[in-house]
Design a protein around this motif. Structure first.
Motif, mmCIF file in Angstrom:
data_model
loop_
_atom_site.group_PDB
_atom_site.id
_atom_site.type_symbol
_atom_site.label_atom_id
_atom_site.label_comp_id
_atom_site.label_asym_id
_atom_site.label_seq_id
_atom_site.Cartn_x
_atom_site.Cartn_y
_atom_site.Cartn_z
ATOM 1 N N ALA A 19 -2.656 13.037 -2.932
ATOM 2 C CA ALA A 19 -2.617 13.579 -4.295
ATOM 3 C C ALA A 19 -2.384 15.081 -4.171
ATOM 4 C CB ALA A 19 -3.927 13.282 -5.034
ATOM 5 N N PRO A 20 -1.777 15.711 -5.193
ATOM 6 C CA PRO A 20 -1.483 17.145 -5.096
ATOM 7 C C PRO A 20 -2.723 18.008 -5.251
ATOM 8 C CG PRO A 20 -0.833 16.290 -7.235
ATOM 9 C CD PRO A 20 -1.238 15.098 -6.432
ATOM 10 N N HIS A 79 -8.271 5.328 4.947
ATOM 11 C CA HIS A 79 -7.585 4.060 4.726
ATOM 12 C C HIS A 79 -8.393 3.121 3.838
ATOM 13 C CE1 HIS A 79 -4.185 5.153 7.011
ATOM 14 N NE2 HIS A 79 -4.795 5.172 8.176
ATOM 15 N N GLY A 80 -9.684 3.345 3.763
ATOM 16 C CA GLY A 80 -10.470 2.627 2.762
ATOM 17 C C GLY A 80 -10.004 2.986 1.357
ATOM 18 N N LEU A 81 -9.705 4.264 1.128
ATOM 19 C CA LEU A 81 -9.157 4.685 -0.168
ATOM 20 C C LEU A 81 -7.792 4.044 -0.410
ATOM 21 C CD1 LEU A 81 -9.978 8.517 -0.245
ATOM 22 C CD2 LEU A 81 -11.243 6.645 -1.306
ATOM 23 N N ASP A 82 -6.965 3.998 0.637
ATOM 24 C CA ASP A 82 -5.638 3.384 0.496
ATOM 25 C C ASP A 82 -5.755 1.912 0.107
ATOM 26 O OD1 ASP A 82 -4.369 5.771 1.264
ATOM 27 O OD2 ASP A 82 -4.432 5.217 3.385
ATOM 28 N N LEU A 83 -6.689 1.213 0.730
ATOM 29 C CA LEU A 83 -6.889 -0.201 0.431
ATOM 30 C C LEU A 83 -7.400 -0.392 -0.992
ATOM 31 C CD1 LEU A 83 -8.513 -1.264 3.820
ATOM 32 C CD2 LEU A 83 -6.270 -1.972 2.988
ATOM 33 N N ALA A 84 -8.377 0.415 -1.378
ATOM 34 C CA ALA A 84 -8.940 0.309 -2.728
ATOM 35 C C ALA A 84 -7.873 0.602 -3.783
ATOM 36 C CB ALA A 84 -10.121 1.265 -2.880
ATOM 37 N N ASP A 85 -7.088 1.645 -3.565
ATOM 38 C CA ASP A 85 -6.047 2.012 -4.526
ATOM 39 C C ASP A 85 -4.964 0.937 -4.625
ATOM 40 O OD1 ASP A 85 -7.415 4.363 -4.952
ATOM 41 O OD2 ASP A 85 -6.055 5.612 -3.776
ATOM 42 N N ALA A 86 -4.677 0.277 -3.503
ATOM 43 C CA ALA A 86 -3.615 -0.719 -3.488
ATOM 44 C C ALA A 86 -3.922 -1.903 -4.394
ATOM 45 C CB ALA A 86 -3.379 -1.215 -2.059
ATOM 46 N N ILE A 87 -5.198 -2.227 -4.532
ATOM 47 C CA ILE A 87 -5.551 -3.398 -5.344
ATOM 48 C C ILE A 87 -6.360 -3.025 -6.586
ATOM 49 C CG2 ILE A 87 -5.419 -5.001 -3.407
ATOM 50 C CD1 ILE A 87 -8.439 -4.861 -3.185
ATOM 51 N N THR A 147 0.841 -1.197 0.000
ATOM 52 C CA THR A 147 0.000 0.000 0.000
ATOM 53 C C THR A 147 0.874 1.245 0.000
ATOM 54 O OG1 THR A 147 -0.109 0.334 2.401
ATOM 55 C CG2 THR A 147 -1.668 -1.257 1.438
ATOM 56 N N ARG A 148 0.262 2.398 -0.217
ATOM 57 C CA ARG A 148 1.024 3.650 -0.145
ATOM 58 C C ARG A 148 1.441 3.963 1.288
ATOM 59 N NH1 ARG A 148 -4.206 5.941 -1.318
ATOM 60 N NH2 ARG A 148 -3.564 6.489 -3.423
ATOM 61 N N CYS A 149 0.825 3.308 2.249
ATOM 62 C CA CYS A 149 1.173 3.520 3.655
ATOM 63 C C CYS A 149 2.307 2.563 4.026
ATOM 64 C CB CYS A 149 -0.047 3.274 4.539
ATOM 65 S SG CYS A 149 -1.445 4.361 4.166
#
Length: 213
Positions: free
Chosen positions: A196-197, A151-159, A31-33
């Motif tokens: 994101a910027p 963190h839901g966004l982080d999880l979704a983006d990771a996969i 993940t990004r984290c």
């Protein structure tokens, strides 16, 4: 407080429903984290919610001293040392389950217990965070909705999944983001949390990025 609790329940259920479809390979995706994997990041969200029962079991302080926005002030709670502890707690918890599905079952039990206990409390209930801050339970719940949403966004983006951010969680998050749209969407929430910027126009609005670990 009931609206925030409803948002908490809906966002937690939305994450639970999405995670129930993850393959075992996806549970191990980065993940990004960093350095967390998908599985370890869910472990972090679980730990963040699991503070609630102990907070409610403790004697309430006489008054609240901070708001949800002030909870994210840039001090020792987001220092390198505290962040390292946060990382280790999540990884240790995730390691205690043989599969991602088993971890998800634990996460579901924890958030449902927290939801049930919070609903038995009055709107005036004050709790003490693990950092020692007296805060209204309703305000602390805003921070837990943010944890679930971001963190839901982080999880979704990771996969590579579409985000499952609920409208009710977006409404709650709006309270923490001055200058944001009336209902922040997933794209804006990424920007407001440093994922994101911001555009020049968005920066001109005076949007304050939250300090996050």
């Amino acid at each position: 407080m009931s609206e925030t609790l409803d948002a908490f329940r809906r966002e937690a259920q939305s994450l639970t429903d999405a995670a129930a479809t993850f393959s075992e390979d996806e549970w191990h995706a980065p993940t990004r984290c960093e350095p967390w994997t998908v599985r370890e990041l869910l472990g972090h969200v679980r730990v963040a919610i699991a503070w609630l029962p102990d907070m409610l079991a403790a004697a309430p302080p006489p008054r609240a001293e901070i708001s949800a926005a002030e909870y994210y002030r840039p001090d020792a709670r987001f220092s390198s040392r505290t962040n390292a502890t946060r990382v280790d707690l999540a990884r240790a918890h995730a390691a205690g389950y043989p599969t991602g599905a088993a971890l998800l079952r634990d996460f579901t039990t924890v958030w449902r217990k927290a939801d049930r206990l919070c609903r038995a409390e009055p709107s005036s209930r004050v709790v003490i965070t693990r950092h020692g801050d007296p805060i209204l339970l309703s305000e602390f719940l805003v921070t837990r909705v943010l944890e679930l949403a971001v963190h839901g966004l982080d999880l979704a983006d990771a996969i590579g999944r579409e985000p499952w951010l609920t409208p009710s969680a977006a409404e709650v998050v709006h309270r923490l983001l001055p200058g944001s749209p009336s209902r922040p969407d997933a794209g804006f929430l990424r920007k407001a949390t440093g994922r994101a910027p911001l555009t020049a126009d968005e920066e001109a609005l005076g949007i304050r990025r939250l300090t996050l670990g």
